[in-house]
Design a protein around this motif. Structure first.
Motif, PDB file in Angstrom:
ATOM      1  N   GLU A   1      31.631  60.345  56.022  1.00 62.33           N
ATOM      2  CA  GLU A   1      33.259  60.756  55.762  1.00 62.33           C
ATOM      3  C   GLU A   1      33.310  60.471  54.268  1.00 62.33           C
ATOM      4  OE1 GLU A   1      35.720  57.779  57.387  1.00 62.33           O
ATOM      5  OE2 GLU A   1      37.668  58.900  56.826  1.00 62.33           O
ATOM      6  N   VAL A   2      34.059  61.216  53.597  1.00 58.60           N
ATOM      7  CA  VAL A   2      34.356  61.204  52.145  1.00 58.60           C
ATOM      8  C   VAL A   2      35.267  60.110  52.172  1.00 58.60           C
ATOM      9  CG1 VAL A   2      35.291  62.368  49.986  1.00 58.60           C
ATOM     10  CG2 VAL A   2      33.692  63.647  51.695  1.00 58.60           C
ATOM     11  N   GLN A   3      35.179  59.139  51.214  1.00 53.54           N
ATOM     12  CA  GLN A   3      36.049  58.146  51.111  1.00 53.54           C
ATOM     13  C   GLN A   3      36.047  57.509  49.656  1.00 53.54           C
ATOM     14  OE1 GLN A   3      35.292  55.143  54.106  1.00 53.54           O
ATOM     15  NE2 GLN A   3      37.392  54.367  53.947  1.00 53.54           N
ATOM     16  N   LEU A   4      37.235  56.945  49.285  1.00 51.16           N
ATOM     17  CA  LEU A   4      37.572  56.312  47.989  1.00 51.16           C
ATOM     18  C   LEU A   4      38.273  55.126  48.349  1.00 51.16           C
ATOM     19  CD1 LEU A   4      38.783  59.204  45.663  1.00 51.16           C
ATOM     20  CD2 LEU A   4      36.203  58.214  45.595  1.00 51.16           C
ATOM     21  N   VAL A   5      37.614  53.836  47.911  1.00 48.89           N
ATOM     22  CA  VAL A   5      38.388  52.632  48.173  1.00 48.89           C
ATOM     23  C   VAL A   5      38.590  51.928  46.769  1.00 48.89           C
ATOM     24  CG1 VAL A   5      38.371  50.410  49.259  1.00 48.89           C
ATOM     25  CG2 VAL A   5      37.333  52.604  50.335  1.00 48.89           C
ATOM     26  N   GLU A   6      39.968  51.627  46.588  1.00 55.12           N
ATOM     27  CA  GLU A   6      40.127  51.008  45.303  1.00 55.12           C
ATOM     28  C   GLU A   6      40.180  49.368  45.597  1.00 55.12           C
ATOM     29  OE1 GLU A   6      42.824  54.896  45.376  1.00 55.12           O
ATOM     30  OE2 GLU A   6      41.987  53.017  46.779  1.00 55.12           O
ATOM     31  N   SER A   7      40.112  48.581  44.523  1.00 56.58           N
ATOM     32  CA  SER A   7      40.364  47.283  44.640  1.00 56.58           C
ATOM     33  C   SER A   7      40.444  46.558  43.232  1.00 56.58           C
ATOM     34  CB  SER A   7      38.967  46.420  45.188  1.00 56.58           C
ATOM     35  OG  SER A   7      37.760  46.933  44.576  1.00 56.58           O
ATOM     36  N   GLY A   8      40.840  45.490  43.266  1.00 58.67           N
ATOM     37  CA  GLY A   8      41.206  44.793  42.057  1.00 58.67           C
ATOM     38  C   GLY A   8      42.697  44.493  41.389  1.00 58.67           C
ATOM     39  N   GLY A   9      43.718  45.093  42.145  1.00 59.11           N
ATOM     40  CA  GLY A   9      44.832  44.842  41.886  1.00 59.11           C
ATOM     41  C   GLY A   9      45.413  43.538  41.933  1.00 59.11           C
ATOM     42  N   GLY A  10      46.570  43.199  41.438  1.00 58.38           N
ATOM     43  CA  GLY A  10      47.021  41.957  41.550  1.00 58.38           C
ATOM     44  C   GLY A  10      48.443  41.638  40.799  1.00 58.38           C
ATOM     45  N   LEU A  11      48.740  40.510  40.513  1.00 55.94           N
ATOM     46  CA  LEU A  11      49.719  39.941  39.661  1.00 55.94           C
ATOM     47  C   LEU A  11      49.136  39.650  38.301  1.00 55.94           C
ATOM     48  CD1 LEU A  11      52.973  39.315  39.123  1.00 55.94           C
ATOM     49  CD2 LEU A  11      52.160  37.090  40.245  1.00 55.94           C
ATOM     50  N   VAL A  12      49.808  40.131  37.243  1.00 47.43           N
ATOM     51  CA  VAL A  12      49.054  39.762  36.077  1.00 47.43           C
ATOM     52  C   VAL A  12      50.466  39.623  34.925  1.00 47.43           C
ATOM     53  CG1 VAL A  12      48.878  42.098  35.258  1.00 47.43           C
ATOM     54  CG2 VAL A  12      47.536  40.440  33.994  1.00 47.43           C
ATOM     55  N   LEU A  18      43.434  43.676  33.374  1.00 52.31           N
ATOM     56  CA  LEU A  18      42.820  43.594  34.929  1.00 52.31           C
ATOM     57  C   LEU A  18      41.971  44.798  34.836  1.00 52.31           C
ATOM     58  CD1 LEU A  18      43.900  42.116  37.362  1.00 52.31           C
ATOM     59  CD2 LEU A  18      45.605  44.190  37.775  1.00 52.31           C
ATOM     60  N   ARG A  19      40.889  44.505  35.823  1.00 55.45           N
ATOM     61  CA  ARG A  19      40.059  45.489  36.096  1.00 55.45           C
ATOM     62  C   ARG A  19      40.102  46.299  37.386  1.00 55.45           C
ATOM     63  NH1 ARG A  19      33.500  45.656  36.519  1.00 55.45           N
ATOM     64  NH2 ARG A  19      33.007  47.748  35.272  1.00 55.45           N
ATOM     65  N   LEU A  20      40.415  47.491  37.412  1.00 54.25           N
ATOM     66  CA  LEU A  20      40.470  47.997  38.792  1.00 54.25           C
ATOM     67  C   LEU A  20      38.954  48.823  39.105  1.00 54.25           C
ATOM     68  CD1 LEU A  20      43.873  49.836  38.868  1.00 54.25           C
ATOM     69  CD2 LEU A  20      43.284  47.490  39.395  1.00 54.25           C
ATOM     70  N   SER A  21      38.562  48.630  40.407  1.00 57.92           N
ATOM     71  CA  SER A  21      37.297  49.417  40.846  1.00 57.92           C
ATOM     72  C   SER A  21      37.706  50.541  41.969  1.00 57.92           C
ATOM     73  CB  SER A  21      36.499  48.357  41.366  1.00 57.92           C
ATOM     74  OG  SER A  21      36.109  47.322  40.427  1.00 57.92           O
ATOM     75  N   CYS A  22      36.852  51.449  42.068  1.00 62.38           N
ATOM     76  CA  CYS A  22      36.907  52.453  42.902  1.00 62.38           C
ATOM     77  C   CYS A  22      35.561  52.509  43.521  1.00 62.38           C
ATOM     78  CB  CYS A  22      37.542  53.572  42.497  1.00 62.38           C
ATOM     79  SG  CYS A  22      37.724  55.073  43.796  1.00 62.38           S
ATOM     80  N   ALA A  23      35.326  52.483  44.998  1.00 64.44           N
ATOM     81  CA  ALA A  23      34.031  52.559  45.456  1.00 64.44           C
ATOM     82  C   ALA A  23      34.127  54.146  46.261  1.00 64.44           C
ATOM     83  CB  ALA A  23      33.551  51.657  46.617  1.00 64.44           C
ATOM     84  N   ALA A  24      33.006  54.956  45.618  1.00 64.65           N
ATOM     85  CA  ALA A  24      33.044  56.147  46.565  1.00 64.65           C
ATOM     86  C   ALA A  24      31.842  56.378  47.464  1.00 64.65           C
ATOM     87  CB  ALA A  24      32.948  57.105  45.509  1.00 64.65           C
ATOM     88  N   SER A  25      32.183  56.838  48.567  1.00 64.13           N
ATOM     89  CA  SER A  25      31.033  57.266  49.722  1.00 64.13           C
ATOM     90  C   SER A  25      31.429  58.427  50.236  1.00 64.13           C
ATOM     91  CB  SER A  25      31.311  56.227  50.623  1.00 64.13           C
ATOM     92  OG  SER A  25      32.545  56.169  51.351  1.00 64.13           O
TER      93      SER A  25
END
Lengths: 119, 108
Positions: A1-12, A18-25
């Motif tokens: 399955e084609v998927q993108l999953v973001e992470s790294g958000g928050g309060l600043v 801040l550094r955001l990440s996106c994992a692709a698969s």
């Protein structure tokens, strides 16, 4: 399955980073342009940055000089380094894949990660 | 910078046709894409390159583009079509990607 999953958000805090990440698969990550798009609560979509397969990068004036997009093909990962953050940067940040035909469409989106800039 | 203008809202009865416009200077010379976004969800591409549909998108969604206006048409509207819709183009003169202002479609 084609998927993108973001992470790294928050309060600043304003002025912070801040550094955001996106994992692709599910697809050959290195073969696609990738993008970040954001959406403030109750507002429309705003394109934030793009990176081509060759590593070329593009930004709108609202974030140029403050945000840096990068990719690590070996890890199937996309990043967004955000510096000098302002209240106006508060939004959900989506990672999106550029279409394979180079038409400029975003054909796959992640679920988004929330960034809140506030003291 | 390139600007895309959409009506804030469109209302349509079930079974009828909804038409959402996207205005831009000579937009007919550009490739226009359309996204559907339901509350709390990520956008979904429903039409690309003016009038093509990604796999899995119903034939009820169609698009056209000419002159200064692109149009997304939703035929035989269903309750599940209620969402925000955005048009989008790539502006080659600036290498920027531009979204329209968005249209909220309400099914009466």
């Amino acid at each position: 399955e084609v998927q993108l999953v973001e992470s790294g958000g928050g309060l600043v805090q304003p002025g912070g980073s801040l550094r955001l990440s996106c994992a692709a698969s599910g697809f050959t990550f290195s073969s696609y342009d990738m993008h970040w798009v954001r959406q403030a609560t109750g507002k429309g979509l705003e394109w934030v940055s793009a990176i081509g397969t060759a590593g070329d990068t593009y930004y709108p004036g609202s974030v140029k000089g403050r945000f840096t997009i990068s990719r690590e093909n070996a890890k199937n990962s996309l990043y967004l380094q955000m510096n000098s953050l302002r209240a106006g940067d508060t939004a959900v940040y989506y990672c999106a894949r550029g279409d394979s035909s180079g038409l400029g469409a975003f054909d796959i989106w992640g679920q988004g990660t929330m960034v809140t800039v506030s003291s | 910078s390139y600007v895309l203008t959409q009506p804030p809202s469109v209302s349509v009865a079930p079974g009828q046709t909804a038409r959402i416009t996207c205005g831009g200077n000579n937009i007919g010379s550009k490739s226009v894409h359309w996204y559907q976004q339901k509350p709390g969800q990520a956008p979904v591409l429903v039409v690309y390159d003016d009038s093509d549909r990604p796999s899995g998108i119903p034939e009820r969604f169609s698009g056209s583009n000419s002159g200064n206006t692109a149009t997304l048409t939703i035929s035989r509207v269903e309750a599940g079509d209620e969402a925000d819709y955005y048009c989008q183009v790539w502006d080659s003169s600036s290498d920027h990607y531009v979204f329209g202002t968005g249209t909220k479609v309400t099914v009466l």
